[in-house]
Design an enzyme around this catalytic site. Structure first.
Site, PDB file in Angstrom:
ATOM      1  N   ASP A  55       0.875  -1.173   0.000  1.00  0.00           N
ATOM      2  CA  ASP A  55       0.000   0.000   0.000  1.00  0.00           C
ATOM      3  C   ASP A  55       0.912   1.223   0.000  1.00  0.00           C
ATOM      4  OD1 ASP A  55      -1.688   2.096   0.508  1.00  0.00           O
ATOM      5  OD2 ASP A  55      -2.753   1.106   2.155  1.00  0.00           O
ATOM      6  N   GLY A  77      -2.046   4.383  -7.271  1.00  0.00           N
ATOM      7  CA  GLY A  77      -2.882   5.482  -6.793  1.00  0.00           C
ATOM      8  C   GLY A  77      -4.269   5.397  -7.392  1.00  0.00           C
ATOM      9  N   HIS A 117      -6.309  14.993 -17.447  1.00  0.00           N
ATOM     10  CA  HIS A 117      -7.169  15.755 -16.536  1.00  0.00           C
ATOM     11  C   HIS A 117      -6.402  16.809 -15.722  1.00  0.00           C
ATOM     12  CE1 HIS A 117     -10.592  13.536 -17.814  1.00  0.00           C
ATOM     13  NE2 HIS A 117      -9.917  12.405 -17.644  1.00  0.00           N
ATOM     14  N   TYR A 140      -8.957  14.816  -8.842  1.00  0.00           N
ATOM     15  CA  TYR A 140      -7.998  13.890  -9.461  1.00  0.00           C
ATOM     16  C   TYR A 140      -6.998  14.661 -10.337  1.00  0.00           C
ATOM     17  CZ  TYR A 140      -6.555  10.466 -13.031  1.00  0.00           C
ATOM     18  OH  TYR A 140      -5.847   9.697 -13.914  1.00  0.00           O
TER      19      TYR A 140
HETATM   20  C1  15L Z   1      -7.750   9.213 -16.882  1.00  0.00           C
HETATM   21  O1  15L Z   1      -6.861   9.886 -16.404  1.00  0.00           O
HETATM   22  C2  15L Z   1      -8.235   7.991 -16.202  1.00  0.00           C
HETATM   23  O2  15L Z   1      -7.212   7.328 -15.511  1.00  0.00           O
HETATM   24  C3  15L Z   1      -8.930   7.046 -17.140  1.00  0.00           C
HETATM   25  O3  15L Z   1      -9.642   6.123 -16.361  1.00  0.00           O
HETATM   26  C4  15L Z   1      -9.886   7.780 -18.076  1.00  0.00           C
HETATM   27  O4  15L Z   1     -10.902   8.420 -17.353  1.00  0.00           O
HETATM   28  C5  15L Z   1      -9.076   8.799 -18.854  1.00  0.00           C
HETATM   29  O5  15L Z   1      -8.411   9.670 -17.981  1.00  0.00           O
HETATM   30  C6  15L Z   1      -9.935   9.602 -19.837  1.00  0.00           C
HETATM   31  O6  15L Z   1      -9.909  10.840 -19.786  1.00  0.00           O
HETATM   32  O7  15L Z   1     -10.565   8.986 -20.679  1.00  0.00           O
END
Ligand code: 15L
Length: 274
Positions: A55, A77, A117, A140
């Site tokens: 972990d 994570g 993101h 996130y």
């Molecule tokens: C991400 O950062 C995620 O880890 C993934 O699960 C998707 O949501 C991806 O972005 C996305 O934007 O499609």
């Protein structure tokens, strides 16, 4: 030019997730030893593999996890939007633990999964490169911007080489119209990861983890400069995906920004940002 670091033992954190399981296959035999770690239990070790369960919120355990490692592919994570408590534990404290343990253990390179993101509030109408300031679209996304900042600190202050891969959407094929612009195939991501571990001259670099998509929102010149030559393009999938999407309801905020539904979730600003 500095020499490429010797990669004898490479650790993958978050090895039980989708990208981790794929890299376990595509990197098989590439490095003398692959150490695979996750907080959940993994399939037993095969030849030239070591399997570990840790972990990353536990620094002492993370120090054991990184012992003897030359390079890390950090995928561990939380991989999507979540509560602040979960993001804090996995993507802030857990991330710090991995970088700090890596420093103490003398790890030379870290390839890190950051995300589209971290910059999700840029409009789709704009092409962005690796130099734009972060515009996170979620808690996130903020944690991914933090990860890039922490990588920059550990690169500048401690000389660990970092390739921060702002991954779009990883998979065998793009799954919807937004993903036509941000998709990355397993073989292209494998190529990028290997550049991060093997390139002779990486200190701190941000690249977009995307294939050679005709509909891309990214200027990925920095990845190309480092030698990335993506093989795949989402375009052959576009016709079928767009036909399926036609006529389906859409959210104007999700459609306007690169981060899609991550931007629309919890959105209540009186006017949309430029
Ligand atoms: C991400 O950062 C995620 O880890 C993934 O699960 C998707 O949501 C991806 O972005 C996305 O934007 O499609």
């Amino acid at each position: 030019m500095p020499n490429a670091p010797q990669m004898h033992r490479v650790l993958i954190t978050g090895a039980g997730g989708g990208i981790g399981r794929s890299l376990r296959e595509t990197l098989r035999g590439v490095y003398p030893v692959l150490r695979l770690s996750d907080r959940v239990s993994l399939a037993p070790a095969q030849e030239r593999e070591e399997v570990d369960q840790t972990d990353i919120a536990d620094l002492a355990a993370v120090e054991r996890m990184v012992a003897g490692v030359d390079g890390i592919i950090h995928l561990g994570g939380i991989s999507g939007e979540n509560t602040w408590e979960k993001i804090l534990e996995g993507n802030i404290i857990g991330l710090y633990n991995v970088f700090e343990a890596a420093r103490r253990a003398g790890v030379r390179r870290i390839v890190m999964a950051t995300s589209n993101h971290a910059v999700g509030f840029y409009p789709r109408a704009r092409t962005i490169d690796h130099n734009v300031v972060p515009r996170p679209d979620s808690r996130y996304g903020v944690s991914k911007a933090f990860s890039e900042a922490l990588a920059s600190l550990y690169a500048d202050k401690h000389g660990i080489g970092f390739l921060c891969t702002r991954i779009g959407n990883f998979g065998e094929r793009p799954i919807d119209s937004r993903r036509l612009s941000i998709w990355i195939s397993p073989r292209d991501y494998t190529q990028l990861v290997r550049i991060g571990l093997e390139h002779p001259d990486i200190r701190f670099e941000i690249v977009y983890g995307v294939s050679n998509n005709r509909r891309s929102w990214y200027d990925n010149a920095n990845a190309f400069r480092l030698g990335y030559r993506p093989q795949d393009d989402s375009e052959p999938y576009a016709g079928a995906i767009l036909a399926t999407a036609a006529g389906q309801p859409t959210d104007p905020i999700a459609e306007r920004y690169q981060g899609g539904t991550f931007c629309a979730a919890e959105y209540d600003a009186p006017t949309p940002p430029e």
